[in-house]
Design an enzyme around this catalytic site. Structure first.
Site, short mmCIF file in Angstrom:
data_model
loop_
_atom_site.label_atom_id
_atom_site.label_comp_id
_atom_site.label_asym_id
_atom_site.label_seq_id
_atom_site.Cartn_x
_atom_site.Cartn_y
_atom_site.Cartn_z
N CYS A 193 49.04 38.30 19.04
CA CYS A 193 48.60 39.77 18.50
C CYS A 193 49.20 40.55 18.83
O CYS A 193 50.11 40.86 18.79
CB CYS A 193 47.53 39.77 20.36
SG CYS A 193 46.77 41.22 20.75
N CYS B 274 50.11 46.30 23.91
CA CYS B 274 50.31 46.45 25.56
C CYS B 274 51.17 45.32 26.63
O CYS B 274 51.72 44.39 26.85
CB CYS B 274 48.56 45.62 25.91
SG CYS B 274 47.26 45.85 24.76
N CYS C 39 51.10 42.69 28.97
CA CYS C 39 50.52 41.24 28.12
C CYS C 39 51.40 40.11 27.98
O CYS C 39 52.34 40.36 26.74
CB CYS C 39 49.64 41.45 27.00
SG CYS C 39 48.36 40.17 26.27
N CYS D 87 33.62 32.65 30.70
CA CYS D 87 34.44 33.68 29.65
C CYS D 87 34.84 33.13 28.54
O CYS D 87 35.91 32.73 28.28
CB CYS D 87 35.08 35.24 30.65
SG CYS D 87 33.66 35.69 32.10
N CYS E 177 29.91 36.00 28.44
CA CYS E 177 31.02 37.20 28.13
C CYS E 177 32.31 36.73 26.99
O CYS E 177 32.48 35.52 27.25
CB CYS E 177 31.69 37.58 29.92
SG CYS E 177 32.62 38.63 29.22
N CYS F 169 31.49 44.93 31.03
CA CYS F 169 32.63 44.49 31.62
C CYS F 169 32.95 45.57 31.37
O CYS F 169 33.82 45.32 30.47
CB CYS F 169 32.26 42.91 31.68
SG CYS F 169 33.22 43.13 32.42
N ARG G 214 34.68 42.98 40.09
CA ARG G 214 35.69 41.46 40.42
C ARG G 214 36.93 41.96 40.81
O ARG G 214 37.70 42.69 40.12
CB ARG G 214 35.49 40.98 38.32
CG ARG G 214 36.23 39.65 39.13
CD ARG G 214 35.94 38.68 37.85
NE ARG G 214 34.40 39.05 37.14
CZ ARG G 214 34.17 39.28 36.16
NH1 ARG G 214 34.66 40.11 35.01
NH2 ARG G 214 32.57 39.78 36.17
#
Ligand code: SAM
Ligand code: DTB
Ligand code: SF4
Length: 342
Positions: free
Chosen positions: A69, A73, A76, A113, A144, A204, A276
């Site tokens: 990616c 972040c 991550c 998801c 999701c 979400c 969650r």
């Protein structure tokens, strides 16, 4: 009567999540500072007004495109610029996704998801996800997806394919965001969330704690989520999973009772959201997980993997449910077909 009617619980409509109260950061900080027992009692009482306290919603995650990616972040393991053990994997086939979803359903999950390590999906990527959504919906599961920032029209396409939820986290308080991510702003996230809401998808949206933020920043994250109008249907609270090679590896760990307190605040400030207990569960003793459920968490990620990191295996979770007298929550979506707006 402790709980609201099943119908209200199943379709928490936007009107009931419209804010009668604006939460300021100080109010959430005051909750966080309550004696533990008082905070838990407040959270439990809010929880029981709106939900069956013994039912937990089970969502299974699958990484449909892994690693590489372009974003930065700091938490991550899938960011290309960090050297982690994650192996890049191009977009999975629809067959592979359906096989994983079938497996998740068999194990008792009701929501599937699909996560992708994209900054933002290209149209040809979105076409593949659309095929996945249709196929997973065809199994009778809620769907999701979390694919990064969306361009105009993409949320509508996902809605038309039968997607139920779009996950897009704001991750941390606005004042701390720039310490964690620099390749986008928090406003970029909010813009995508607007599009998701506009398209009629369920939202979400949550965040991560344990990233070295202050208690005030944790309070600000919860306040920001709670002040969304309406607030999200589903609010994942992640405890940072520290992965070697990421900038946040080695951050001082959050005291787990502070994590429980954060869950309790989310429950109090967003009474009708599904809260969650998300990443970080594998590192939590059962007692802490039980406290999170007591504090008002009523959804978990279920299955031995999150996206790239571990999660408790199904047998261990089932043993915990048995000890606590927890039952899985039924699927909540309307039984509409694989396409068409609900
Ligand atoms: N690339 C898309 C995005 O960023 O929205 C979707 C996938 S991304 C991995 C989804 C979410 O996973 C992030 O927003 C973040 O909240 C969470 N996440 C990622 N790495 C994490 C970690 N190490 N610990 C806890 N949560 C994490
Ligand atoms: C969310 O809030 N947490 C999930 C899901 N939404 C996509 C992701 C957690 C990822 C944890 C790190 C990993 O497994 O790569
Ligand atoms: Fe990319 Fe999402 Fe990971 Fe950020 S959280 S690096 S956008 S996969």
């Amino acid at each position: 009567m402790d709980t609201i009617s099943v119908n209200e619980q199943r379709n928490p409509c936007a009107d009931s999540r419209r804010n009668s109260q604006h939460w300021n950061v100080g109010q959430i900080e005051a909750l966080l500072a309550l004696p533990f027992s008082d905070l838990m009692r407040r959270a439990q009482s809010v929880h029981r007004q709106h939900f069956d306290p013994n039912a937990v919603q089970l969502s299974t995650l699958l990484s449909i495109k892994t690693g590489g990616c372009p974003e930065d972040c700091g938490y991550c393991p899938q960011a290309a610029r960090y050297h982690t053990d994650v192996e890049n994997q191009d977009v999975l086939s629809v067959d592979a996704v359906v096989a994983a979803a079938r497996n998740a359903k068999q194990s008792g999950a009701t929501r599937f998801c699909m996560g992708a390590a994209w900054r933002s999906p290209k149209q040809r990527d979105l076409d593949k996800v659309i095929a996945m959504v249709k196929a997973v919906r065809g199994l009778g599961m809620e769907t999701c997806a979390t694919l990064g920032m969306l361009k105009a029209g993409q949320a509508e396409q996902l809605k038309d394919a039968g997607l139920d939820y779009y996950n897009h986290n704001i991750d941390t308080a606005p004042e701390f965001y720039g310490e964690i991510v620099t390749t986008r702003t928090q406003q970029d996230r909010l813009d995508t969330l607007d599009q998701v809401r506009e398209a009629g998808l369920h939202v979400c949206c949550g965040g991560i704690v344990g990233m070295g933020e202050s208690r005030t920043s944790r309070a600000a994250l919860i306040a920001q989520l709670a002040n969304m109008d309406p607030y999200p249907e589903s609010v994942p609270i992640n405890n940072l999973v520290q992965v070697e090679g990421t900038p946040l590896h080695g951050t001082e760990k959050l005291d787990l009772l502070e994590f429980v307190r954060t869950i309790a605040c989310a429950r109090i400030a967003m009474p009708q959201a599904m809260v969650r207990l998300s990443a970080g569960r594998q590192e939590m003793p059962e007692g802490i997980q039980a406290l999170c459920l007591l504090a008002g968490a009523n959804s978990i990620f279920y299955g031995e993997k999150l996206l790239t990191t571990g999660n408790p295996d199904v047998e261990r979770d089932q043993a915990l449910f048995a000890k606590l007298g927890i039952r899985p929550m039924e699927a909540q979506h309307e039984a509409s077909g694989a396409s068409g707006k609900a």
